[in-house]
Structures are given as structure tokens and as C-alpha cells.
Design a protein around this motif. Structure first.
Motif, PDB file in Angstrom:
ATOM      1  N   VAL A 136       0.878  -1.169   0.000  1.00 32.82           N
ATOM      2  CA  VAL A 136       0.000   0.000   0.000  1.00 32.82           C
ATOM      3  C   VAL A 136       0.914   1.217   0.000  1.00 32.82           C
ATOM      4  CG1 VAL A 136      -1.794   1.301   1.188  1.00 32.82           C
ATOM      5  CG2 VAL A 136      -1.802  -1.201   1.315  1.00 32.82           C
ATOM      6  N   ALA A 137       0.911   1.971  -1.096  1.00 32.54           N
ATOM      7  CA  ALA A 137       1.862   3.073  -1.218  1.00 32.54           C
ATOM      8  C   ALA A 137       1.278   4.194  -2.067  1.00 32.54           C
ATOM      9  CB  ALA A 137       3.178   2.585  -1.831  1.00 32.54           C
ATOM     10  N   ARG A 138       1.689   5.403  -1.745  1.00 33.19           N
ATOM     11  CA  ARG A 138       1.337   6.565  -2.564  1.00 33.19           C
ATOM     12  C   ARG A 138       2.392   6.731  -3.656  1.00 33.19           C
ATOM     13  NH1 ARG A 138      -0.162  12.766  -0.646  1.00 33.19           N
ATOM     14  NH2 ARG A 138       0.641  13.824  -2.503  1.00 33.19           N
ATOM     15  N   VAL A 139       1.918   7.002  -4.874  1.00 34.84           N
ATOM     16  CA  VAL A 139       2.817   7.208  -6.011  1.00 34.84           C
ATOM     17  C   VAL A 139       2.515   8.570  -6.617  1.00 34.84           C
ATOM     18  CG1 VAL A 139       3.430   6.413  -8.327  1.00 34.84           C
ATOM     19  CG2 VAL A 139       3.031   4.739  -6.502  1.00 34.84           C
ATOM     20  N   ASP A 140       3.530   9.429  -6.634  1.00 36.61           N
ATOM     21  CA  ASP A 140       3.359  10.785  -7.168  1.00 36.61           C
ATOM     22  C   ASP A 140       3.962  10.972  -8.549  1.00 36.61           C
ATOM     23  OD1 ASP A 140       2.349  12.865  -4.860  1.00 36.61           O
ATOM     24  OD2 ASP A 140       3.392  11.155  -3.991  1.00 36.61           O
ATOM     25  N   ASP A 141       4.872  10.059  -8.936  1.00 35.86           N
ATOM     26  CA  ASP A 141       5.521  10.253 -10.220  1.00 35.86           C
ATOM     27  C   ASP A 141       6.069   8.927 -10.734  1.00 35.86           C
ATOM     28  OD1 ASP A 141       7.933   9.809  -8.755  1.00 35.86           O
ATOM     29  OD2 ASP A 141       8.094  11.949  -8.331  1.00 35.86           O
ATOM     30  N   ALA A 142       6.580   8.937 -11.954  1.00 35.51           N
ATOM     31  CA  ALA A 142       7.080   7.723 -12.586  1.00 35.51           C
ATOM     32  C   ALA A 142       8.283   7.150 -11.849  1.00 35.51           C
ATOM     33  CB  ALA A 142       7.432   8.004 -14.043  1.00 35.51           C
ATOM     34  N   ALA A 143       9.087   8.018 -11.245  1.00 31.30           N
ATOM     35  CA  ALA A 143      10.264   7.532 -10.523  1.00 31.30           C
ATOM     36  C   ALA A 143       9.850   6.671  -9.332  1.00 31.30           C
ATOM     37  CB  ALA A 143      11.110   8.707 -10.054  1.00 31.30           C
TER      38      ALA A 143
END
Length: 270
Positions: A136-143
Motif C-alpha cells: 500500500v503506497a502513494r505514487v506521485d511520479d514515474a520515478a
């Protein structure tokens, strides 16, 4: 009445307290460990079984008991459905529940390498199959997406748009028609998951307790948890549903579970 706990941990605080209440009232409480049981026990069956385990062996054991006519709380089909976040979202949205829109990718690594861009704004990436220590994780960008894909390359995932909120999750639980509540700092915040704080039902926004009971009706659950975030002005967004969670530290929960077990047993005989 004979009540049987399907669990490898009968000393779990909720189960142990409910079992103590039942024994004090003169009922018999047994334990069936799905990790060691060869299969459903021979007759006579218990009057009701409480399914506090979600492993494949536990679910197979519950299905075998149900085929023999035994009442199981929660039913094996409902417990299985709650482990698949894609199926969970589909059912919730069909029923008109305020559930987070959910997209599915068969492999996090393939998605990250596909060139399909991360949607505008942050998203939440979760393991499709709910289990202990899942993703369970937040992803803000492609990196960030590539970083997660390197750690979980084969993981089937679901993706939900990140809904702005206070940083606190409302942890809501139901045992039968009894609703319990607490606040917990979201694991998606920079500080990570914090302690669980008590929350009186009267402090919930209007209609939230009724929403929890509606979730139980839709998912055919008797003992369950509903994770809800407040997206502003008390507008709820359901982000997860769990079958038979721990419900630790909630006054009245063991009593509610003991009453529910006896009610289901009586209904089965009635």
C-alpha cells in the motif's frame, strides 16, 4: 451451544474475551486450527463456526463445513471476495457505495515498463490480493512507480486516485448491528501509521454508521471492518473492506461477538 473458532490464534484478544464470556454463560468453545486440521471434522458439528483466518486452508475448511450445513461467520464466499480488491471495488460500486474508483494491473513491473504514464496527481497503489504485509503506497511520479516495481515486479495491483484528506483514516468496524469506531493516522502520510485513537460513534459524521451497516449487507458480512476517509464536509470515501478484523481495544466488541455467535447458532436451529 458449541461454538468453534477457526483460527491458529485462539488467544487473540477479541476471540479470547468473547470465548471467556461464552464459557462463563455455560457454553462450550472449541478451536479448529486450519493449519493442522486434516479437513472438516466429523459429525456432530458445532452449532456455529467463527472464521478468524483467511488462508487457503482456512477457506477450504470453511467451505467443507458449509457443505455439511454448518453456519460459518463470515461465510467463506464473503471472506474470499474481500481478499480481492478488484472484485471488492466492482461489487461496492455496483451497489452504489461511495467506494474509490479502482483500476487493475496484472503486474506492477509490466505497468511501470509499459510507458503508460502515472495519472495526473498522486495515486494509491495496493496489492490486488489483500494479505498481511501487502503493498500500500502513494505514487506521485514515474520515478516512485519504478522504485516500487523494482521491489514488487510480479505483484498484481489496483490503483486508486489519491483523495485529499486530513491524513487520518476512520477505522470503522461492525459486529452484527453494533458499530465501533477509531481514528488512525494514515500509513500514506510522511510520518507513517500512528496509534489508533478511540472515537465515539456520536463523533462520526451523519450517516456514516448507517453506511457501515450497508457495507455489511452488500458484502454479506457479519464481522468486518470498513476503512473510510473524510474527503471534506463529512463526505465519506470507502477505500477498503476487511472480513473479521482484530477490532482490538473496542469496549463492547467481545460482548457483541459472543451475542452474534449465539444468535447465528439459534437461527440455524430455529
Amino acid at each position: 451451544m458449541r461454538v468453534c473458532l477457526i483460527t491458529p490464534q485462539p488467544d487473540h484478544p477479541l476471540l479470547a474475551a468473547a470465548a471467556g464470556l461464552l464459557r462463563t454463560a455455560g457454553h462450550r468453545v472449541e478451536t479448529l486450527d486450519p493449519g493442522t486440521a486434516a479437513g472438516p471434522p466429523a459429525a456432530p458439528l458445532a452449532d456455529v463456526y467463527l472464521l478468524k483466518a483467511r488462508t487457503p486452508r482456512a477457506l477450504a475448511l470453511a467451505r467443507g463445513l458449509e457443505r455439511q450445513g454448518a453456519p460459518v461467520v463470515n461465510p467463506s464466499t464473503a471472506t474470499t471476495l474481500c481478499q480481492d480488491r478488484t472484485a471488492m471495488a466492482e461489487l461496492a460500486l455496483r451497489a452504489g457505495l461511495p467506494f474509490a474508483a479502482t483500476r487493475t494491473h496484472d503486474s506492477l513491473g509490466v505497468w511501470a515498463a509499459s510507458g503508460d504514464p502515472v495519472p495526473d496527481g498522486p495515486v494509491v497503489v495496493k496489492s490486488r490480493h489483500s494479505r498481511r504485509h501487502d503493498l500500500v503506497a502513494r505514487v506521485d511520479d514515474a520515478a516512485r512507480l519504478r522504485e516500487l516495481a523494482a521491489q514488487w515486479p510480479q505483484e498484481p495491483v489496483v490503483v486508486q486516485d489519491f483523495a485529499p484528506n486530513s491524513g487520518w483514516d476512520h477505522k470503522l468496524w461492525a459486529v452484527g448491528r453494533r458499530v465501533f469506531a477509531a481514528l488512525r493516522r494514515s500509513e500514506l502520510t510522511p510520518e507513517g501509521r500512528g496509534p489508533t485513537l478511540p472515537l465515539a460513534l456520536g463523533e462520526l459524521p451523519e450517516g456514516w454508521a448507517e453506511l457501515v451497516l450497508r457495507v455489511g449487507e452488500v458484502f454479506a458480512l457479519d464481522v468486518y471492518g470498513v476503512d473510510v476517509i473524510d474527503t471534506g464536509d463529512g463526505a465519506p470515501l470507502v477505500v477498503d473492506v476487511n472480513a473479521f478484523p482484530g477490532i482490538r481495544g473496542q469496549a463492547g466488541a467481545p460482548e457483541a461477538l459472543a451475542d452474534l455467535a449465539l444468535t447465528r447458532a439459534a437461527a440455524h436451529h430455529g
